[in-house]
Design a protein around this motif. Structure first.
Motif, short mmCIF file in Angstrom:
data_model
loop_
_atom_site.label_atom_id
_atom_site.label_comp_id
_atom_site.label_asym_id
_atom_site.label_seq_id
_atom_site.Cartn_x
_atom_site.Cartn_y
_atom_site.Cartn_z
N PHE A 153 0.85 -1.18 0.00
CA PHE A 153 0.00 0.00 0.00
C PHE A 153 0.89 1.24 0.00
O PHE A 153 1.82 1.33 0.79
CB PHE A 153 -0.91 0.00 1.24
N PRO A 154 0.61 2.22 -0.87
CA PRO A 154 1.47 3.40 -0.97
C PRO A 154 1.40 4.25 0.30
O PRO A 154 0.39 4.27 1.00
CB PRO A 154 0.90 4.16 -2.17
N ILE A 155 2.50 4.93 0.60
CA ILE A 155 2.56 5.84 1.75
C ILE A 155 3.18 7.15 1.29
O ILE A 155 4.26 7.17 0.71
CB ILE A 155 3.40 5.23 2.89
N VAL A 213 -6.57 3.52 -3.29
CA VAL A 213 -5.89 2.28 -2.94
C VAL A 213 -5.95 2.03 -1.44
O VAL A 213 -6.08 0.89 -0.99
CB VAL A 213 -4.42 2.32 -3.43
N ARG A 214 -5.86 3.09 -0.65
CA ARG A 214 -5.84 2.96 0.80
C ARG A 214 -7.24 2.99 1.44
O ARG A 214 -7.36 2.85 2.65
CB ARG A 214 -4.99 4.08 1.42
N THR A 237 -11.87 -0.28 -0.60
CA THR A 237 -10.95 -0.97 -1.51
C THR A 237 -10.41 -2.24 -0.85
O THR A 237 -10.28 -3.29 -1.49
CB THR A 237 -9.80 -0.05 -1.91
N ILE A 238 -10.10 -2.14 0.43
CA ILE A 238 -9.60 -3.29 1.18
C ILE A 238 -10.71 -4.32 1.38
O ILE A 238 -10.52 -5.52 1.16
CB ILE A 238 -9.03 -2.83 2.53
N LEU A 239 -11.91 -3.86 1.76
CA LEU A 239 -13.03 -4.77 1.97
C LEU A 239 -13.38 -5.54 0.70
O LEU A 239 -13.63 -6.75 0.74
CB LEU A 239 -14.26 -3.99 2.45
N PHE A 240 -13.37 -4.85 -0.42
CA PHE A 240 -13.69 -5.49 -1.70
C PHE A 240 -12.42 -5.87 -2.45
O PHE A 240 -12.36 -5.81 -3.67
CB PHE A 240 -14.58 -4.58 -2.54
N SER A 249 -6.18 -8.77 2.49
CA SER A 249 -5.88 -7.36 2.17
C SER A 249 -5.72 -6.55 3.45
O SER A 249 -4.79 -5.73 3.56
CB SER A 249 -6.99 -6.76 1.30
N TYR A 250 -6.62 -6.77 4.41
CA TYR A 250 -6.50 -5.99 5.65
C TYR A 250 -5.26 -6.39 6.44
O TYR A 250 -4.56 -5.52 6.98
CB TYR A 250 -7.73 -6.13 6.54
N LEU A 251 -4.99 -7.68 6.54
CA LEU A 251 -3.79 -8.11 7.27
C LEU A 251 -2.54 -7.47 6.68
O LEU A 251 -1.68 -6.95 7.40
CB LEU A 251 -3.67 -9.63 7.24
N PHE A 252 -2.45 -7.48 5.36
CA PHE A 252 -1.27 -6.91 4.71
C PHE A 252 -1.20 -5.40 4.94
O PHE A 252 -0.12 -4.85 5.17
CB PHE A 252 -1.30 -7.23 3.21
N TYR A 253 -2.35 -4.75 4.90
CA TYR A 253 -2.39 -3.32 5.16
C TYR A 253 -1.95 -3.02 6.59
O TYR A 253 -1.04 -2.21 6.83
CB TYR A 253 -3.81 -2.79 4.92
#
Length: 322
Positions: free
Chosen positions: A122-124, A144-145, A149-152, A216-220
């Motif tokens: 995920f970009p920062i 992206v953040r 986007t994470i949920l879907f 997706s959420y874990l990685f975020y």
């Protein structure tokens, strides 16, 4: 207490797999997933089918992390049969090897570097960089953040981000991404034809939706949490990024099992060759990794992480819109 390269060297004894254990855990993940998917379309009460579908989603997360370990060369590297099965696992998880390995290896080599954090992660941005960016760049960054986007992530991150876009950008290199996309929809069409809408939903859509959202959420959250540190290339070091920019995700033992210990993310980033089933062992035996920066799946903690938008260099932490 070891630090720097000495600490990384100290992890090397743990980066040795037991092939029998690797095979047992990999094959059992496939077996359990197969049984859960069979239950999702079996002629049994609908409530049981729904439970099997949810279970299949959790088991897809476990299979994905095991596949991820294979791509890190942590397990089963000497077996061509394992490579074939892992290729199929990657296609099922919508993470074809060509794009997953290149983007994820880059992420490990550049974890928490501000200028390259967007590749494989995920970009920062800093707030200043965001305000200097063009409107399109701002939109892409926030999109992206965004929590939706994470949920879907099933559609946004995996079907589009991991399959269609890589193939569009480099068809020759990422042909397997197109294959994963086409295979996924071919399976869906066959399911709809044979089992109807409920079969399609419970066998394919629900498991992938749940697994993709969770993954997706874990990685975020493992790199976007309030205490995470990010830096310019000049102030960056591999071991510091592992311990200060990667979290330990607190969760019940049963969730550590379903996520194949990916919650021990700070150790995984310290040495990605350590098999997933040995990460708790490292945590127990190495004092240097026993006080990590932590996150959890507490709803309030999830909200805290999702509110983070920018890196504030002055305060040395991630911030929201304040």
């Amino acid at each position: 207490m070891k630090a720097g390269k000495e600490l990384i060297i100290a992890t090397k004894p743990f980066a040795a797999e037991d092939p029998a254990t690797s095979w047992k855990l990999f094959l059992s993940a496939i077996l359990f997933l197969g049984l859960a998917l069979a239950g999702a379309i079996a002629e049994i009460p609908l409530t049981v089918r729904i439970a099997c579908s949810v279970l299949a989603g959790l088991l897809t997360v476990r299979l994905f992390v095991i596949y991820h370990d294979f791509e890190h060369h942590a397990i089963l590297q000497k077996s061509k049969f394992a490579k074939g099965l892992m290729t199929l696992a990657g296609l099922w998880c919508l993470a074809a090897a060509s794009v997953w390995k290149s983007s994820h290896d880059y992420h490990h080599a550049h974890n928490s570097k501000l200028r390259s954090a967007h590749i494989g992660s995920f970009p920062i941005m800093t707030r200043e960089a965001y305000e200097r960016a063009e409107l399109g760049g701002r939109f892409r960054y926030l999109f992206v953040r965004h929590p939706l986007t994470i949920l879907f992530g099933y559609v946004t991150i995996f079907l589009i981000g991991m399959c269609l876009l890589p193939f569009w950008r480099n068809p020759k290199r990422h042909l397997d991404c197109l294959f994963a996309f086409v295979l996924h929809f071919a399976v869906g069409a066959a399911l709809y034809s044979a089992e109807g809408g409920s079969g399609l939903l419970l066998f394919l859509v629900v498991p992938h939706f749940l697994a993709s959202a969770a993954g997706s959420y874990l990685f975020y959250a493992q790199h976007n949490f309030p205490e995470a540190e990010h830096s310019s290339a000049a102030g960056w070091s591999y071991e510091s990024a592992a311990l200060r920019s990667s979290s330990f995700m607190e969760m019940p033992a049963w969730l550590h099992w379903f996520t194949a210990n990916i919650g021990y993310h700070h150790i995984h980033h310290l040495n990605s060759r350590i098999p997933f089933y040995r990460l708790p062992e490292v945590m127990r035996e190495m004092p240097e990794v026993q006080s990590p920066r932590r996150t959890s799946l507490n709803p309030l903690e999830i909200i805290r992480c999702l509110r983070l938008k920018f890196w504030d260099a002055g305060r040395g932490r991630m911030t929201g819109w304040e």
